[in-house]
Design an enzyme around this catalytic site. Structure first.
Site, PDB file in Angstrom:
ATOM      1  N   PHE A  11       0.704  -1.530  -0.211  1.00  0.00           N
ATOM      2  CA  PHE A  11      -0.365  -0.237  -0.079  1.00  0.00           C
ATOM      3  C   PHE A  11       1.182   0.766  -0.263  1.00  0.00           C
ATOM      4  O   PHE A  11       0.390   1.672   1.424  1.00  0.00           O
ATOM      5  CB  PHE A  11      -1.393  -0.283   1.742  1.00  0.00           C
ATOM      6  CG  PHE A  11      -1.824   0.996   1.476  1.00  0.00           C
ATOM      7  CD1 PHE A  11      -3.219   1.503   0.149  1.00  0.00           C
ATOM      8  CD2 PHE A  11      -2.151   1.784   2.133  1.00  0.00           C
ATOM      9  CE1 PHE A  11      -3.928   1.620   0.452  1.00  0.00           C
ATOM     10  CE2 PHE A  11      -3.182   2.922   1.941  1.00  0.00           C
ATOM     11  CZ  PHE A  11      -4.318   2.182   1.428  1.00  0.00           C
ATOM     12  N   THR A 100       3.972  -5.195  -3.574  1.00  0.00           N
ATOM     13  CA  THR A 100       4.770  -5.061  -2.272  1.00  0.00           C
ATOM     14  C   THR A 100       6.305  -4.530  -3.864  1.00  0.00           C
ATOM     15  O   THR A 100       6.391  -4.871  -4.672  1.00  0.00           O
ATOM     16  CB  THR A 100       5.048  -6.718  -1.728  1.00  0.00           C
ATOM     17  OG1 THR A 100       5.470  -6.980  -2.939  1.00  0.00           O
ATOM     18  CG2 THR A 100       3.892  -6.826  -0.776  1.00  0.00           C
ATOM     19  N   GLY A 210      10.527  12.763  -6.624  1.00  0.00           N
ATOM     20  CA  GLY A 210       8.866  11.773  -6.905  1.00  0.00           C
ATOM     21  C   GLY A 210       9.659  11.266  -7.817  1.00  0.00           C
ATOM     22  O   GLY A 210       8.795  10.216  -7.664  1.00  0.00           O
ATOM     23  N   GLU A 213      13.636   7.730  -6.333  1.00  0.00           N
ATOM     24  CA  GLU A 213      13.404   7.144  -5.157  1.00  0.00           C
ATOM     25  C   GLU A 213      14.472   7.567  -3.972  1.00  0.00           C
ATOM     26  O   GLU A 213      15.313   7.924  -4.453  1.00  0.00           O
ATOM     27  CB  GLU A 213      13.710   5.336  -4.851  1.00  0.00           C
ATOM     28  CG  GLU A 213      12.608   4.980  -5.789  1.00  0.00           C
ATOM     29  CD  GLU A 213      11.508   4.484  -4.736  1.00  0.00           C
ATOM     30  OE1 GLU A 213      11.725   4.851  -3.516  1.00  0.00           O
ATOM     31  OE2 GLU A 213      10.499   4.495  -5.527  1.00  0.00           O
ATOM     32  N   ASP A 224      17.072  -2.869 -12.848  1.00  0.00           N
ATOM     33  CA  ASP A 224      15.472  -2.463 -13.191  1.00  0.00           C
ATOM     34  C   ASP A 224      14.524  -2.657 -14.557  1.00  0.00           C
ATOM     35  O   ASP A 224      14.437  -3.280 -14.608  1.00  0.00           O
ATOM     36  CB  ASP A 224      14.809  -0.996 -12.621  1.00  0.00           C
ATOM     37  CG  ASP A 224      13.370  -0.505 -12.830  1.00  0.00           C
ATOM     38  OD1 ASP A 224      11.871  -1.232 -12.709  1.00  0.00           O
ATOM     39  OD2 ASP A 224      12.859   0.222 -14.537  1.00  0.00           O
ATOM     40  N   LYS A 228      13.774  -5.891 -16.440  1.00  0.00           N
ATOM     41  CA  LYS A 228      12.512  -6.124 -16.899  1.00  0.00           C
ATOM     42  C   LYS A 228      12.733  -6.343 -18.774  1.00  0.00           C
ATOM     43  O   LYS A 228      11.840  -7.270 -19.307  1.00  0.00           O
ATOM     44  CB  LYS A 228      11.991  -4.501 -17.965  1.00  0.00           C
ATOM     45  CG  LYS A 228      11.921  -3.781 -16.277  1.00  0.00           C
ATOM     46  CD  LYS A 228      11.437  -2.171 -16.435  1.00  0.00           C
ATOM     47  CE  LYS A 228      10.822  -1.802 -15.237  1.00  0.00           C
ATOM     48  NZ  LYS A 228      10.922   0.129 -15.320  1.00  0.00           N
TER      49      LYS A 228
HETATM   50  N1  LIG Z   1       5.909   3.793  -8.526  1.00  0.00           N
HETATM   51  C1  LIG Z   1       5.818   3.354 -10.140  1.00  0.00           C
HETATM   52  O1  LIG Z   1       5.547   3.603 -11.390  1.00  0.00           O
HETATM   53  C2  LIG Z   1       5.734   1.513 -10.184  1.00  0.00           C
HETATM   54  C3  LIG Z   1       5.889   1.278 -11.753  1.00  0.00           C
HETATM   55  C4  LIG Z   1       5.973   0.201 -12.177  1.00  0.00           C
HETATM   56  C5  LIG Z   1       5.932  -1.100 -10.914  1.00  0.00           C
HETATM   57  N2  LIG Z   1       6.040  -1.245  -9.737  1.00  0.00           N
HETATM   58  C6  LIG Z   1       6.447  -2.055  -8.701  1.00  0.00           C
HETATM   59  O2  LIG Z   1       5.649  -1.595  -8.030  1.00  0.00           O
HETATM   60  C7  LIG Z   1       5.671  -2.617  -6.537  1.00  0.00           C
HETATM   61  C8  LIG Z   1       5.200  -0.746  -5.804  1.00  0.00           C
HETATM   62  O3  LIG Z   1       5.317  -0.077  -6.137  1.00  0.00           O
HETATM   63  P1  LIG Z   1       5.599   1.217  -5.117  1.00  0.00           P
HETATM   64  O4  LIG Z   1       5.750   2.494  -6.099  1.00  0.00           O
HETATM   65  O5  LIG Z   1       3.213   1.539  -5.056  1.00  0.00           O
HETATM   66  O6  LIG Z   1       5.814   0.891  -3.525  1.00  0.00           O
HETATM   67  P2  LIG Z   1       6.584   1.008  -2.681  1.00  0.00           P
HETATM   68  O7  LIG Z   1       5.842   2.587  -2.150  1.00  0.00           O
HETATM   69  O8  LIG Z   1       7.410   1.260  -1.836  1.00  0.00           O
HETATM   70  O9  LIG Z   1       5.513   0.871  -1.546  1.00  0.00           O
HETATM   71  C9  LIG Z   1       5.424  -0.661  -1.170  1.00  0.00           C
HETATM   72  C10 LIG Z   1       4.088  -1.367  -0.413  1.00  0.00           C
HETATM   73  O10 LIG Z   1       4.653  -2.613   0.087  1.00  0.00           O
HETATM   74  C11 LIG Z   1       4.878  -2.927   1.590  1.00  0.00           C
HETATM   75  N3  LIG Z   1       5.268  -3.501   1.987  1.00  0.00           N
HETATM   76  C12 LIG Z   1       6.546  -4.058   2.139  1.00  0.00           C
HETATM   77  N4  LIG Z   1       6.466  -4.953   2.853  1.00  0.00           N
HETATM   78  C13 LIG Z   1       5.708  -5.573   2.493  1.00  0.00           C
HETATM   79  C14 LIG Z   1       5.358  -6.390   3.315  1.00  0.00           C
HETATM   80  N5  LIG Z   1       6.095  -7.659   4.214  1.00  0.00           N
HETATM   81  N6  LIG Z   1       4.207  -7.062   3.334  1.00  0.00           N
HETATM   82  C15 LIG Z   1       3.033  -5.932   2.933  1.00  0.00           C
HETATM   83  N7  LIG Z   1       3.266  -5.319   3.137  1.00  0.00           N
HETATM   84  C16 LIG Z   1       4.621  -5.712   2.777  1.00  0.00           C
HETATM   85  C17 LIG Z   1       5.195  -1.105   1.739  1.00  0.00           C
HETATM   86  O11 LIG Z   1       4.324  -0.851   3.455  1.00  0.00           O
HETATM   87  P3  LIG Z   1       4.839   0.799   4.277  1.00  0.00           P
HETATM   88  O12 LIG Z   1       3.821   1.027   3.597  1.00  0.00           O
HETATM   89  O13 LIG Z   1       4.188  -0.026   5.600  1.00  0.00           O
HETATM   90  O14 LIG Z   1       6.098   0.899   4.108  1.00  0.00           O
HETATM   91  C18 LIG Z   1       3.955  -0.263   1.119  1.00  0.00           C
HETATM   92  O15 LIG Z   1       2.971   0.158   1.676  1.00  0.00           O
HETATM   93  C19 LIG Z   1       7.467  -2.396  -6.483  1.00  0.00           C
HETATM   94  O16 LIG Z   1       7.459  -3.796  -6.682  1.00  0.00           O
HETATM   95  C20 LIG Z   1       7.838  -1.466  -7.756  1.00  0.00           C
HETATM   96  O17 LIG Z   1       8.504  -1.976  -8.377  1.00  0.00           O
HETATM   97  C21 LIG Z   1       5.983   0.626  -9.369  1.00  0.00           C
END
Ligand SMILES: NC(=O)c1ccc[n+]([C@@H]2O[C@H](COP(=O)([O-])OP(=O)(O)OC[C@H]3O[C@@H](n4cnc5c(N)ncnc54)[C@H](OP(=O)(O)O)[C@@H]3O)[C@@H](O)[C@H]2O)c1
Length: 344
Positions: A11, A100, A210, A213, A224, A228
């Site tokens: 989340f 996650t 933003g 990271e 990354d 892919k």
């Molecule tokens: N951001 C993008 O545009 C994008 C695009 C394509 C793919 N992705 C991929 O999508 C995924 C999520 O990206 P994001 O940007 O949303 O990442 P993020 O902001 O780091 O969010 C990750 C979430 O996972 C939670 N988490 C960590 N360990 C966990 C566990 N053991 N059990 C349940 N939840 C857990 C975190 O909890 P906390 O909130 O408590 O820290 C956080 O809510 C990643 O794998 C990323 O590579 C992202």
């Protein structure tokens, strides 16, 4: 109206956007397809919020405004330290959404979550690349043996249905896939070229808005983009692993390199290449003539050129972005619902 129960693990940026998009579009989806997308549980690293009958639109919007790591405080539904077994026992999900973080050493927590979901009869949608990169065959075999789907269009060109199109090209022999697959590094290079700043300044700006990271290692060191390429290689049936992708660090690029390139009518790009004929995969800093189609793709856009035995295609689109990625995740959820859950 058919109810479809969805569990969301993770989340953060994408998880929040996904929950928000579902809350805003659920009514439209219900009217269009006769299905109710019911988010029944959402988890972060500290806990979960569970509502067996599904959160309503207002609750989902409220949830998406919560501070990080505080789902357990989402009264009266939040709980601390709940394991996935209990979540599944209570909610009986049809679809598991895995959002996650990517861990390329272990694949966790996504790997265990995805296997658990499949073994408990839930289809899977993941934006997390690491479980696929490390355990693609195992995950797909598990899904296939149970007649379940695993969809992952958000993992490559997150905001663009590139993987869907690539996987539909079943009669083609894909010889070469080459492109800009990482939005953060493309933004940094664009910044260096347009504003003539050095790598560190461009990275700081990317972090401030933003696009990068706080720890940009996975982007800057090419992990990354390499991940892919691995996913693309599986989709086209010519699998490679992360270790076989040669990577250069983008941090090597200096402002002098950029100025030299510009003087010679070139642009520096961070290009990922999968050459299936010569069995080469790399993520490298390359100089391209400025009229090259890849050289013209700037900022957070991604672009991929696909060469097959029959044709050459070029795809351009948003690489990531939370809202765009959330839509890709939602599209995968809806595809599964329409094809598998209600069999339309
Ligand atoms: N951001 C993008 O545009 C994008 C695009 C394509 C793919 N992705 C991929 O999508 C995924 C999520 O990206 P994001 O940007 O949303 O990442 P993020 O902001 O780091 O969010 C990750 C979430 O996972 C939670 N988490 C960590 N360990 C966990 C566990 N053991 N059990 C349940 N939840 C857990 C975190 O909890 P906390 O909130 O408590 O820290 C956080 O809510 C990643 O794998 C990323 O590579 C992202």
């Amino acid at each position: 109206m058919r109810n479809v129960n969805v569990v969301v693990m993770g989340f953060g940026n994408v998880g929040r956007a996904f929950v928000k998009v579902v809350s805003l579009k659920r009514k439209m989806i219900a009217e269009k397809y006769g299905i109710n997308i019911n988010i029944v549980a959402v988890g972060d690293s500290k806990g979960v919020a569970i509502k067996k009958e599904g959160f309503d639109e207002y609750e989902l919007l409220k949830m998406s405004e919560l501070p990080r790591s505080s789902l357990h405080m989402f009264a009266p539904y939040g709980r601390q330290e709940v394991d996935i077994k209990e979540v599944y026992r209570e909610t009986e999900p049809h679809i598991h959404v895995e959002l996650t973080p990517a861990n390329y050493l272990t694949g966790e927590p996504g790997y265990s979550n995805i296997l658990f979901a499949l073994r408990n009869n839930a289809h899977v949608v993941t934006a997390n690349k690491a479980p696929l990169v490390l355990h693609y065959s195992e995950i797909m075999n598990e899904a296939r043996s149970r007649g379940l789907s695993v969809r992952f269009r958000a993992t490559v060109m997150g905001g663009t249905p590139f993987l869907e199109m690539l996987s539909s090209m079943k009669s083609h022999d894909i010889e070469r896939v080459e492109g800009i697959l990482n939005a953060t590094t493309n933004y940094i290079l664009t910044e260096m070229h347009e504003n003539l700043v050095d790598f560190e300044q461009a990275l700081k700006k990317a972090q401030a808005i933003g696009v990068a990271e706080a720890d940009p290692t996975l982007d800057i060191e090419g992990f990354d983009a390499a991940a892919k390429l691995c996913i693309i290689s599986h989709v086209i049936g010519k699998p490679i692993n992360m270790n076989s992708v040669y990577r250069e660090s983008l941090s090597k690029v200096t402002l002098k390199d950029v100025l030299d390139a510009v003087r010679q009518g070139q642009v520096i790009k961070y290009v990922a290449l999968l050459d299936t004929q010569n069995k080469v995969a790399s993520v490298k800093i390359v100089r391209l003539p400025k009229d090259n189609i890849l050289a013209q793709v700037g900022g957070v856009l991604n672009a991929v050129r696909v060469k097959t035995d029959a044709t050459e295609l070029f795809f351009v689109g948003k690489g990531g972005g939370r809202i765009e990625t959330a839509h890709s995740v939602f599209d995968d959820v809806l595809s599964i619902v329409l094809e598998k859950v209600i069999g339309k």
